[in-house]
Write an enzyme that holds these catalytic residues in place. Structure first.
Site, PDB file in Angstrom:
ATOM      1  N   GLU A 250       0.892  -1.173   0.000  1.00 38.10           N
ATOM      2  CA  GLU A 250       0.000   0.000   0.000  1.00 38.10           C
ATOM      3  C   GLU A 250       0.917   1.206   0.000  1.00 38.10           C
ATOM      4  OE1 GLU A 250      -3.098  -0.400  -0.388  1.00 38.10           O
ATOM      5  OE2 GLU A 250      -3.480  -2.443   0.299  1.00 38.10           O
ATOM      6  N   CYS A 284      -2.405   8.978   3.138  1.00 32.97           N
ATOM      7  CA  CYS A 284      -2.050   8.460   1.808  1.00 32.97           C
ATOM      8  C   CYS A 284      -3.086   8.857   0.762  1.00 32.97           C
ATOM      9  CB  CYS A 284      -1.888   6.950   1.858  1.00 32.97           C
ATOM     10  SG  CYS A 284      -3.343   6.119   2.503  1.00 32.97           S
TER      11      CYS A 284
HETATM   12  P1  NAD Z   1       8.665   4.720   4.366  1.00 32.46           P
HETATM   13  O1  NAD Z   1       8.621   3.861   3.156  1.00 32.46           O
HETATM   14  O2  NAD Z   1       9.832   5.577   4.581  1.00 32.46           O
HETATM   15  O3  NAD Z   1       8.508   3.830   5.700  1.00 32.46           O
HETATM   16  C1  NAD Z   1       7.465   2.910   5.875  1.00 32.46           C
HETATM   17  C2  NAD Z   1       7.916   1.789   6.778  1.00 32.46           C
HETATM   18  O4  NAD Z   1       8.983   1.080   6.160  1.00 32.46           O
HETATM   19  C3  NAD Z   1       8.450   2.255   8.128  1.00 32.46           C
HETATM   20  O5  NAD Z   1       8.041   1.338   9.127  1.00 32.46           O
HETATM   21  C4  NAD Z   1       9.959   2.172   7.936  1.00 32.46           C
HETATM   22  O6  NAD Z   1      10.647   1.984   9.162  1.00 32.46           O
HETATM   23  C5  NAD Z   1      10.074   0.935   7.070  1.00 32.46           C
HETATM   24  N1  NAD Z   1      11.330   0.828   6.300  1.00 32.46           N
HETATM   25  C6  NAD Z   1      12.254   1.770   6.065  1.00 32.46           C
HETATM   26  N2  NAD Z   1      13.252   1.270   5.298  1.00 32.46           N
HETATM   27  C7  NAD Z   1      12.933  -0.012   5.040  1.00 32.46           C
HETATM   28  C8  NAD Z   1      13.541  -1.048   4.291  1.00 32.46           C
HETATM   29  N3  NAD Z   1      14.694  -0.867   3.656  1.00 32.46           N
HETATM   30  N4  NAD Z   1      12.924  -2.249   4.220  1.00 32.46           N
HETATM   31  C9  NAD Z   1      11.747  -2.445   4.838  1.00 32.46           C
HETATM   32  N5  NAD Z   1      11.121  -1.508   5.577  1.00 32.46           N
HETATM   33  C10 NAD Z   1      11.695  -0.302   5.675  1.00 32.46           C
HETATM   34  O7  NAD Z   1       7.311   5.564   4.321  1.00 32.46           O
HETATM   35  P2  NAD Z   1       6.943   6.797   5.230  1.00 32.46           P
HETATM   36  O8  NAD Z   1       7.547   8.017   4.673  1.00 32.46           O
HETATM   37  O9  NAD Z   1       7.184   6.470   6.631  1.00 32.46           O
HETATM   38  O10 NAD Z   1       5.366   6.841   5.027  1.00 32.46           O
HETATM   39  C11 NAD Z   1       4.745   7.737   4.165  1.00 32.46           C
HETATM   40  C12 NAD Z   1       4.423   7.056   2.858  1.00 32.46           C
HETATM   41  O11 NAD Z   1       3.512   5.990   3.095  1.00 32.46           O
HETATM   42  C13 NAD Z   1       3.715   7.982   1.898  1.00 32.46           C
HETATM   43  O12 NAD Z   1       4.232   7.774   0.600  1.00 32.46           O
HETATM   44  C14 NAD Z   1       2.269   7.532   1.954  1.00 32.46           C
HETATM   45  O13 NAD Z   1       1.504   7.816   0.806  1.00 32.46           O
HETATM   46  C15 NAD Z   1       2.428   6.055   2.180  1.00 32.46           C
HETATM   47  N6  NAD Z   1       1.227   5.467   2.782  1.00 32.46           N
HETATM   48  C16 NAD Z   1       0.432   4.679   2.009  1.00 32.46           C
HETATM   49  C17 NAD Z   1      -0.741   4.151   2.532  1.00 32.46           C
HETATM   50  C18 NAD Z   1      -1.673   3.306   1.693  1.00 32.46           C
HETATM   51  O14 NAD Z   1      -2.555   2.686   2.264  1.00 32.46           O
HETATM   52  N7  NAD Z   1      -1.516   3.281   0.386  1.00 32.46           N
HETATM   53  C19 NAD Z   1      -1.091   4.436   3.852  1.00 32.46           C
HETATM   54  C20 NAD Z   1      -0.258   5.251   4.604  1.00 32.46           C
HETATM   55  C21 NAD Z   1       0.911   5.772   4.069  1.00 32.46           C
END
Ligand code: NAD
Length: 514
Positions: A250, A284
């Protein structure tokens, strides 16, 4: 919530494979320390996966009603104790209480929905057999095993729970890795699940650095459920592909709203205020682009600006704020960068555009831009903040084309007095959810229907039947009786071929069997 209680949560819910460091989590509203979170290491991930794997057969063997009862109790406890977690969500994310409350509502609705519906959704289904009468066939859904949940900071309760609920109800166990910034909310929710009767070991939590723990989790779980940015989503997908395990992603969006010439203007402005500024735009499905028919454009922009400027921003732990603060310095830097870049390249600032240090370190005004065009960051990149660009259009087809002109396809919104027209336009938009006369809540709240992203916004939706079946492996069982599918013992192969040809021709004409 008192510091000692947070400390107790961190010690009670996480597993400790050895000595490790702790890190301070700060309150976005003030910059002060909320509490300390353990920085788990790969050994903690291993320990958690081992526990979850050991707990899985026993959990899956429970009668379905026992598993469902846990989530119905969780539903009740969550509604009763909502103020505790509303404080936590606000203190960790900086969002206004009204926006934090959306998480309570959605988590409760999803718990009830899957607790009531999962048994039916998972039930073995009779399918047409290879040979009518002679082959009896069933489709069966088995748990995948241990699911790894990686979730972001923007909906710390909701995203930690609402995918896990169907996954656990399907007989899986899981390991949760929340974002560091919002780990206390996740720990609180898992402690509540335990209080509701979830056995220890079924859903351990590991807190710490995403780039270390995410890949460690991906190394050993049987399925990855990831919510976050498209950039990290690609890394997760790559790891899942390498290991040949399933994953659900997502991801991000750049969500458009279209206001057609027959829309009720004030309703559309209301919808835009909710869609653009809920959670300070860090949702999101937030709206970041609005296309307004030229006949309404001037009036729409003026009213939207007036309403945006009137929004009350504060850090109170009550319902008095219309919008809270951003969550992190990183988010604030992105927002400021997008606005500065747009203004430097000729966009016009209609409202907002300033940090509000007077309210707290990460507050930023609801901001409206016009004249945004290709080459500006705010045009195509996800801002993930309280910033929206408004554009005029002349023809419906132009607005649809502009809405579709994005690498993302998460959410969209269409405003019109004519619902049928709205649905016709919606069907031409390449987004996983399209709301007619609402910004995002109508599709998000319709939990019986799947919701997810198209294009670079995701893979395999949540909610509805798909939201639980994705956490299962499909098995087909077919029982043959009276005679085999191939030639029966002693039967001549050419006789069998003629007989089968006749049967297949016959089936072509009997609709109920074919
Ligand atoms: P991010 O990708 O930086 O982090 C998300 C998660 O991934 C965190 O728990 C982080 O610790 C973890 N992470 C970081 N590096 C990783 C790696 N190498 N491998 C695996 N996991 C890792 O995202 P963010 O900036 O924290 O969140 C915002 C983003 O999330 C925005 O783009 C938003 O649109 C999206 N989002 C999407 C939805 C949806 O349902 N489509 C919902 C909420 C947020």
């Amino acid at each position: 919530m008192k510091r000692e209680r947070l400390d107790q949560l961190a010690r009670q819910v996480t597993l400790d494979a050895g000595r490790r460091e702790w890190i301070a989590v700060r309150i976005p509203f003030t910059g002060m320390v909320l509490g300390d979170i353990p920085l788990a290491q790969e050994a903690d991930v291993d320990l958690s996966i081992n526990r979850a794997r050991a707990a899985q057969p026993g959990w899956a063997a429970l009668p379905f009603a026992s598993r469902a009862a846990v989530f119905l109790r969780f539903h009740d406890l969550l509604l009763q104790r909502q103020n505790e977690v509303l404080d936590l969500i606000q203190l960790e994310t900086g969002k206004a209480r009204r926006h934090a409350f959306e998480e309570i509502l959605d988590t409760a609705v999803v718990s009830r929905y899957y607790a009531r519906r999962s048994e039916k959704l998972l039930r073995p289904r009779r399918r047409k057999g290879a040979l009518p009468v002679l082959t009896r066939t069933w489709e069966v859904h088995l748990p995948v095993g241990v699911v790894g949940f990686i979730v972001p900071w923007n909906f710390p309760l909701n995203l930690a729970m609402t995918d896990a609920i169907p996954a656990l109800l399907a007989g899986n166990t899981g390991v949760l890795k929340p974002d560091l910034q919002t780990s206390f909310t996740a720990l609180w929710a898992v402690a509540l699940l335990r209080e509701a009767g979830l056995p220890a070991g079924v859903f351990p939590v590991v807190t710490g650095e995403g780039p270390l723990l995410g890949p460690a989790l991906g190394e050993r779980v049987d399925y990855l459920m990831f919510t976050g940015s498209t950039r990290t989503g690609r890394l997760v997908a790559r790891q899942a592909a390498e290991r040949l395990i399933g994953c659900s992603l997502e991801l991000g969006g750049k969500n458009p709203m279209i206001v057609l010439e027959d829309a009720r203007l004030e309703d559309a402005v209301d919808g835009a205020i909710r869609g653009c500024f809920a959670g300070a735009g860090q949702v999101c499905v937030s709206i970041e682009r609005i296309y307004v028919h030229q006949s309404l454009y001037e009036e729409f922009v003026a009213r939207l600006a007036t309403r945006a400027c009137a929004l009350r921003l504060n850090a109170a732990l009550d319902y008095s704020a219309d919008m809270g603060s951003l969550t992190s310095e990183r988010q604030l830097a992105t927002v400021e960068g997008h606005v500065a870049d747009a203004l430097a390249k000729g966009a016009k600032l209609v409202a907002g555009g300033r940090r509000r240090h007077d309210l707290g370190p990460l507050f930023y005004e609801p901001t409206i831009l016009t004249g945004v065009c290709g080459g500006m960051k705010a045009y195509a990149e996800e801002t993930f903040g309280p910033v929206v660009s408004v554009y005029p259009f002349a023809k419906e087809s132009e607005a649809i084309e502009a809405a579709n002109c994005s690498r993302y396809g998460l959410n969209a919104s269409v405003w019109t007095r004519n619902a049928l027209r709205g649905i016709r336009v919606a069907r031409q938009i390449r987004a996983g959810s399209v709301n007619v006369n609402e910004a995002y809540a109508a599709t998000w709240g319709s939990v019986d229907a799947p919701i997810g992203g198209m294009k670079e916004s995701g893979l395999r939706p949540r909610h509805g039947a798909e939201g639980i079946l994705k956490f299962t492996q499909t098995q087909t069982i077919a029982a043959q009786r009276l005679m085999p599918i191939g030639p029966a013992r002693g039967m001549d192969a050419s006789f069998h071929a003629r007989w089968m040809t006749r049967l297949v021709k016959l089936l072509r004409h009997i609709r109920v069997l074919g």
